[in-house]
Scaffold this motif. Sequence first.
Motif, PDB file in Angstrom:
ATOM      1  N   ALA A   5     -43.373  91.698 -15.395  1.00 52.07           N
ATOM      2  CA  ALA A   5     -43.854  91.171 -16.079  1.00 52.07           C
ATOM      3  C   ALA A   5     -45.183  89.810 -15.656  1.00 52.07           C
ATOM      4  CB  ALA A   5     -43.174  90.651 -17.538  1.00 52.07           C
ATOM      5  N   LEU A   7     -46.295  89.888 -13.184  1.00 54.27           N
ATOM      6  CA  LEU A   7     -46.689  89.916 -11.942  1.00 54.27           C
ATOM      7  C   LEU A   7     -48.145  91.096 -12.963  1.00 54.27           C
ATOM      8  CD1 LEU A   7     -45.846  91.128  -8.798  1.00 54.27           C
ATOM      9  CD2 LEU A   7     -47.121  89.052  -9.012  1.00 54.27           C
ATOM     10  N   GLY A   8     -47.940  91.580 -13.864  1.00 55.38           N
ATOM     11  CA  GLY A   8     -48.950  92.670 -14.491  1.00 55.38           C
ATOM     12  C   GLY A   8     -48.373  94.434 -14.360  1.00 55.38           C
ATOM     13  N   THR A   9     -48.134  94.856 -15.178  1.00 54.00           N
ATOM     14  CA  THR A   9     -48.573  96.209 -14.703  1.00 54.00           C
ATOM     15  C   THR A   9     -49.713  96.626 -13.825  1.00 54.00           C
ATOM     16  OG1 THR A   9     -49.553  96.544 -16.848  1.00 54.00           O
ATOM     17  CG2 THR A   9     -46.921  96.550 -17.171  1.00 54.00           C
TER      18      THR A   9
ATOM     19  N   VAL B 156     -49.685  91.380 -21.216  1.00 52.22           N
ATOM     20  CA  VAL B 156     -48.283  92.310 -19.702  1.00 52.22           C
ATOM     21  C   VAL B 156     -49.344  92.859 -18.676  1.00 52.22           C
ATOM     22  CG1 VAL B 156     -47.461  94.332 -19.976  1.00 52.22           C
ATOM     23  CG2 VAL B 156     -46.638  92.421 -21.566  1.00 52.22           C
ATOM     24  N   ARG B 157     -50.138  93.539 -18.847  1.00 58.15           N
ATOM     25  CA  ARG B 157     -50.963  94.173 -18.516  1.00 58.15           C
ATOM     26  C   ARG B 157     -51.639  92.984 -16.912  1.00 58.15           C
ATOM     27  NH1 ARG B 157     -55.640  96.102 -20.629  1.00 58.15           N
ATOM     28  NH2 ARG B 157     -54.122  97.604 -21.703  1.00 58.15           N
ATOM     29  N   GLY B 158     -52.259  92.391 -17.740  1.00 61.06           N
ATOM     30  CA  GLY B 158     -52.485  90.816 -16.638  1.00 61.06           C
ATOM     31  C   GLY B 158     -51.370  89.813 -15.734  1.00 61.06           C
ATOM     32  N   GLY B 159     -50.040  89.843 -16.528  1.00 60.01           N
ATOM     33  CA  GLY B 159     -49.246  89.654 -15.728  1.00 60.01           C
ATOM     34  C   GLY B 159     -49.208  88.118 -17.120  1.00 60.01           C
TER      35      GLY B 159
END
Lengths: 482, 442
Positions: A5, A7-9, B156-159
Amino acid sequence: MVSTALLGTARNAAPVSLSRLLDPLLAGTDAEFRLLRAAGISEVVEAAAQQPPISSSPMLAPCPSDPLQITSASELTPLLARLFEEGRPLLIEEACELLANASLCLPSRLIPRALELGRNTSSLRAALRPVLGKRGAWIAAQNPAWKFALLAGTEAADRRWWDEGDSMQRAAFLYELRQTDPSGARTLLEQAFPGETARARAILLPALARSLEPDDEPFIASVLSADRSKEVRQIASRLLSRLPDSEFARRMTGRLQSSVSHAQARLAIEPPQAFGAGWSDDALEEKAPAGLKLGDRGWWLQQLVSLTPLVWWELLELDPADVLSQAAKSEWKEPLMAGFRAAILSQQDNVKWTLAFLKQGGLEHQDALRLALTLPPTDAHSVFEEILSTSGDSWLAAQVIESANFKWSPSSWHAAKKQLPHWLVQQDWRFRSALPVLACRIPRQFLHESLDWPDIPFFAEALDEFYRITDQRKTLYRVLSQ
Amino acid sequence: MNLTTDQIVAMAPDDASLKAARSLTSPAKWPLLGQSSDALWGECQGSGSKPYQVSVDLTSPGSKCTCPSRKFPCKHALGLLLIAAEKPASVHQSDPPPWVTDWLTSRRQKSEKKVAAASQNRETADPEAAAKRTAKRLARMKEGGEELARWLADQVRGGIADYPRKPSSFFTAIAARMVDAQTPGLGNEISRLESMIHTGDGWPRHVLGQLGRIYLLIEALRRFESLPVPLQADLRAELGWPLDREEVLATQPLVQDNWTVLGQTYAERDKLWERRTWLWGQTTRKMALLLEFAYGNRSFAITLAVGMRIKASLAYFPSVFPLRALLADEAIGASPLSEPFPAYPDFDSCLNAFADALSGNPWLRTLPVALDGVTPLLRDEFWLLRDLTGTELRLQQGDLEKWQLLAESSGRPVRVFGEFNGRELRVLSSWEQGSPAFVATS
């Protein structure tokens, strides 16, 4: 999961996994939603699966039960709660005293508030300790801010006050011990002295004022000559001035003799020309404090008078009233009167001198009050009565009411009652704030008397307060006098 | 209904009212004072020419005063109650004057009308129109939910590593969008998310958990129609769209019982006061939560305090785990509890109960619990509650409250009632021989 979470997916494509049981719930979603769903599920699962630890730490022993404690159901409890909330020190002290006399302690629910009050107002601590009781001590032991109450429920005569108490308590212990074992108390102090801070030494030393005797001289003299703190040495010098046969007293007398001569009942005052050698060893100061408008010679004279035993003046075959009236007419009036005042205050039990000094007048009423308070109660009352009955000034009356902090005699109260209409007419705001204090002063046998108040709106609120206080006091006495 | 001074003090809307009330406790200020079995009344001399007429209903909690104050109960009512509690001899038994009997009568009539209206609503409720309104709103909310889901995915994609550096506007903007989409509950969850960022080193876990919680709400919203009806109600409550009071009173069965007030809290946010009152029903053996709001002053019409017992009919909001309820009629004062209410013997049973409740309503935040044999203690600056098995739980209390609770128990096990959130317990009252000993004051 958390690091993914953070770092990001986009950067970490590995699919998140929970456990074999729960993973099927995560099937068929994009990486982001898989992570979010997993986070949501784990949040709920963790909340449901909380397993708080079983502690192996021992618990504090429960507080011993205190049979003296008032129950919450008592009618006193809401009254006491209100007193503590309002925080009026005089009433709190009176209530605590009544409780202590009835051998009762505060109800549990009021203890934390009482402890906070004692923490913020050190003058209330002595009154609160007896009624905080064992329960109060047990609670105070768990909060360093309430150190003052660690020995609640014990007496000043309890040795623990000396071993564990704060400086004020230790001084109280010594003071108590001086009554039965003066030399024992002195020995304790002597042994402890080298290890104390200057502040503590300044608080403990005055305890020797009680039952002061010639045997105390060697110790006090050593403090005078060797202590590093000026304040402590000055306390020592004042103590020695009360021992007319001490070396110190002899030295002071010798110095004063050079400045005071008398012939045929007339005093001749000639202040010292110079600050002598060895004077500073006796805690005398060469330079006057800033703000004191006295020349050097006047300042030295004042110090000599303040530290010489008063009994020396009587050897001149003059009585105190005479000495004082001549001093008041002298060109050196200021340093002389200031010196006498200091001497009278420190060399207590000098009723003749105190009364003479008060009669002399020309004193600020504040000073007169303070002096009167040093007198034994019977004499003090007469002074107060006089001030109350002769002064028509409500401002002064307010000062008397506020500073006469002891039990008033019936005649003092009657004097005040008689003057009351005159004071009220002046509509003084200072007197208005003293009215509630007056309610605390009424001797208990007169609490039921009704008073004839003139209808002055200026005092309406203060009068309400006055009545509330008398009501509270009546209830306290009714319940606790059974 | 005999109120103690403590209970009267707890009812005061603020300190100024209480202080003013105390100055009104001298009987000299009251040219008229009286009581009967139903009511307490008096005339109080104010600043005007006519004295204020004050009456207190003794059977069903409530009061009335002719003074212009907007606070409730006003200082005159409080003063009257204090006189009755502390100087009962000053208040003579007599027949009430007409203005008191008129008021009592109109109160009874109003209450009867309310009950009649509620049952009438029951009969004439138009299900079709209601369904249309619901569907429209639901559609709007689902749109909002989808928008939020896309936002969550972006996060969530970017963190989330740079959350601590984000400006507040980043979160308030999306929260405002949720309010526009008629899901203010989701807006609140975003605000809660924001506040978690600044709680220290463990924030990523908490924030991720919160993101997950929000996502589950949205997933549930997508499948709204297929959820069982009680769960729909819970979801609506979380999303900020609870049922209307009228709807609840009209559609839910009434539960009549003798209810004891076990705990009460007041909280204020942006001048909106919220009062939570926990009731326990003697016969139904169930808990109920009364949630009341007041804007500006902390004034609540129904005067309830811990330890009181009332006979009343409640209507529960539908839920998988019903707690929140409404008073459906005028509560009538009843004599205090004769038997003790049941309590969990240890934390284990309490935790099991919480897990059970969660399995029904996964969004449940707090559970009301009563516990026996727990001892409050302070260790290394942590406040804990310890049960008889030695298990310890964190306590969450105000500063002076902690010490007051400790003073009441003094190292001995006591019976408490409080709110449990799964990790910490907030004690709202402790009980000794059927009466409240410690009562949380805020």
